[in-house]
Design a protein around this motif. Structure first.
Motif, short mmCIF file in Angstrom:
data_model
loop_
_atom_site.label_atom_id
_atom_site.label_comp_id
_atom_site.label_asym_id
_atom_site.label_seq_id
_atom_site.Cartn_x
_atom_site.Cartn_y
_atom_site.Cartn_z
N GLY A 178 0.81 -1.22 0.00
CA GLY A 178 0.00 0.00 0.00
C GLY A 178 0.84 1.26 0.00
O GLY A 178 0.47 2.26 -0.62
N VAL A 179 1.98 1.21 0.67
CA VAL A 179 2.86 2.38 0.74
C VAL A 179 3.40 2.75 -0.62
O VAL A 179 3.49 3.93 -0.98
CB VAL A 179 4.03 2.11 1.71
N PHE A 180 3.76 1.73 -1.42
CA PHE A 180 4.38 1.98 -2.71
C PHE A 180 3.39 2.00 -3.86
O PHE A 180 3.75 1.76 -5.02
CB PHE A 180 5.49 0.96 -2.96
N ASN A 181 2.15 2.30 -3.56
CA ASN A 181 1.16 2.53 -4.61
C ASN A 181 1.44 3.88 -5.25
O ASN A 181 1.82 4.84 -4.58
CB ASN A 181 -0.24 2.49 -4.02
N ILE A 239 7.60 -3.62 -4.73
CA ILE A 239 7.24 -2.71 -5.82
C ILE A 239 6.81 -3.51 -7.05
O ILE A 239 5.81 -3.18 -7.71
CB ILE A 239 8.42 -1.79 -6.16
N GLY A 240 7.55 -4.57 -7.37
CA GLY A 240 7.20 -5.40 -8.52
C GLY A 240 5.90 -6.15 -8.34
O GLY A 240 5.21 -6.47 -9.32
N GLY A 247 2.87 1.03 -9.84
CA GLY A 247 3.49 1.26 -8.54
C GLY A 247 4.17 2.61 -8.43
O GLY A 247 3.94 3.52 -9.23
N VAL A 248 5.02 2.71 -7.43
CA VAL A 248 5.64 3.97 -7.08
C VAL A 248 6.52 4.52 -8.20
O VAL A 248 6.70 5.74 -8.31
CB VAL A 248 6.46 3.79 -5.79
N PHE A 249 7.05 3.65 -9.06
CA PHE A 249 7.92 4.13 -10.13
C PHE A 249 7.29 4.01 -11.51
O PHE A 249 7.98 3.93 -12.53
CB PHE A 249 9.25 3.37 -10.10
N SER A 303 13.78 7.26 -11.22
CA SER A 303 12.78 8.20 -11.73
C SER A 303 13.17 8.74 -13.10
O SER A 303 12.31 8.88 -13.98
CB SER A 303 12.57 9.34 -10.73
N VAL A 304 14.46 9.03 -13.31
CA VAL A 304 14.90 9.53 -14.61
C VAL A 304 14.74 8.47 -15.69
O VAL A 304 14.22 8.74 -16.79
CB VAL A 304 16.37 10.01 -14.54
N PHE A 305 15.15 7.25 -15.41
CA PHE A 305 15.04 6.18 -16.39
C PHE A 305 13.58 5.86 -16.68
O PHE A 305 13.20 5.64 -17.83
CB PHE A 305 15.78 4.93 -15.90
#
Length: 380
Positions: A178-181, A239-240, A247-249, A303-305
């Motif tokens: 839930g945190v990395f949503n 995350i995966g 997800g977060v990224f 984040s950049v990638f």
């Protein structure tokens, strides 16, 4: 091209880029101001080959890489844990990791390190006796593992995670999912990752020291960072688990949208550490700065990638395909070229660039040729 495909592209490109940084890192270690060669046991040296010429700017390159790139590699190593284990099942998943990680570490990894460390033996003993070298390699030097240490530890992390998944399949990863949503506040997500790093690193670094290594046989690892690396692997798995496009990224997540902020903060904090570590001789504070740097630089890179690398680039695709073998093979070329350059009175920047460019090119050519073999192409 759909979003999921784009996600896989940036992950592959980031993994390949870190591999290039690893080659640069080892290429620089012969020329840093802190490099030391121990003739009694070269395994205790800071690097396999150490030149008399030094360049202090390489200290910063090595320091920057050391701050984050192994943690980020373990995070990437965990990203597809759930995708793979759900597809293959636990036991087939473990078998696959044995073939892709453990066997390459033990067999080609050992053979390559035997080739890589021969210049070290010559510099220490002034001898080219192969039998004496092999005996010394496995006894006095206790089976030097070199860069492939990452492979066996990644296998162990996957094995432990698979057993946890086997015991608690429904609950695995739910606590942090839930945190990395992608919809959550980006500062909260940064803070959680930072706190995870602190909890994983500070006790180990405080007790064992920040630079402590240990091991048995070829199974060496950085003791102070063991729990930090496992924590990053676990974060990657969580995350995966959400799928990489939710997800977060994900490309439109609040974290990725703030890529400029992460890059700026990463540069500022890393620059500060270069001075504060020298001015403030408080190890616990320096350990906290290390974790903060690691967190910010990892987020900045991801984040950049994720933001910009959403379309296939042919040369980067080729690099991605060969990155694993480049990682395995590069150290042989690095040490031999550094050894060869000991005999030339050249400026250190020229030596460093020569080692880096030649080692990278020769590793890529080697990887290309080895992947012509079917079984190598299948697993590596």
């Amino acid at each position: 091209m759909d979003n999921q495909s784009s996600r896989n592209i940036w992950v592959d490109y980031l993994r390949a880029t870190i591999t290039v940084l690893v080659v640069a890192h080892h290429s620089a270690l012969a020329y840093t101001s802190f490099s030391v060669f121990n003739k009694d046991a070269y395994i205790l040296s800071t690097h396999a080959v150490v030149d008399n010429k030094r360049w202090f700017l390489l200290d910063y390159i090595v320091g920057f890489n050391d701050t984050f790139f192994m943690s980020l590699m373990f995070l990437i190593g965990g990203l597809f844990f759930f995708t793979t284990i759900n597809k293959k099942g636990v036991w087939l998943f473990i078998k696959d990791k044995v073939l892709r990680l453990l066997i390459p570490f033990l067999l080609p990894g050992t053979l390559l390190m035997l080739l890589a460390y021969f210049p070290s033996f010559y510099l220490a003993k002034n001898s080219t006796n192969i039998e004496a070298y092999v005996k010394d390699f496995f006894t006095t030097e206790a089976w030097p593992v070199g860069p492939p240490w990452f492979l066996w530890l990644l296998f162990v992390f996957n094995f432990i995670a698979a057993l946890i998944y086997r015991l608690f399949p429904a609950k695995y990863g739910l606590l942090l999912s839930g945190v990395f949503n992608e919809k959550n506040n980006f500062f909260k997500q940064f803070l959680i990752l930072f706190l995870i790093g602190l909890l994983a690193y500070l006790p180990m670094a405080g007790y064992f020291g920040p630079y402590s290594w240990t091991g048995f046989g070829p199974f060496d690892f950085q003791l102070s960072r063991l729990s930090l690396y496992f924590a990053y692997f676990g974060v990657g798995a969580v995350i995966g688990r959400l799928s990489l496009n939710a997800g977060v990224f994900s490309n439109n997540s609040p974290v990725v949208k703030q890529y400029r902020l992460w890059c700026l903060l990463a540069i500022i904090v890393f620059t500060c550490t270069l001075f504060l570590n020298q001015v403030l001789n408080i190890q616990q504070f320096n350990n906290m700065l290390f974790v903060l740097c690691c967190t910010l630089i990892c987020i900045a890179f991801i984040s950049v990638f994720s933001k910009f690398l959403v379309k296939s680039i042919s040369w980067w695709d080729a690099l991605s395909k060969h990155a694993y073998l480049i990682y395995l093979a590069h150290f042989v070329f690095v040490t031999w070229i550094q050894f060869w350059l000991l005999h030339f009175d050249l400026p250190v920047p020229i030596k460093f660039l020569t080692v880096f460019l030649l080692s990278f090119a020769l590793s890529w050519i080697t990887a290309y040729l080895l992947r012509k073999i079917a079984i190598v192409k299948k697993y590596l």
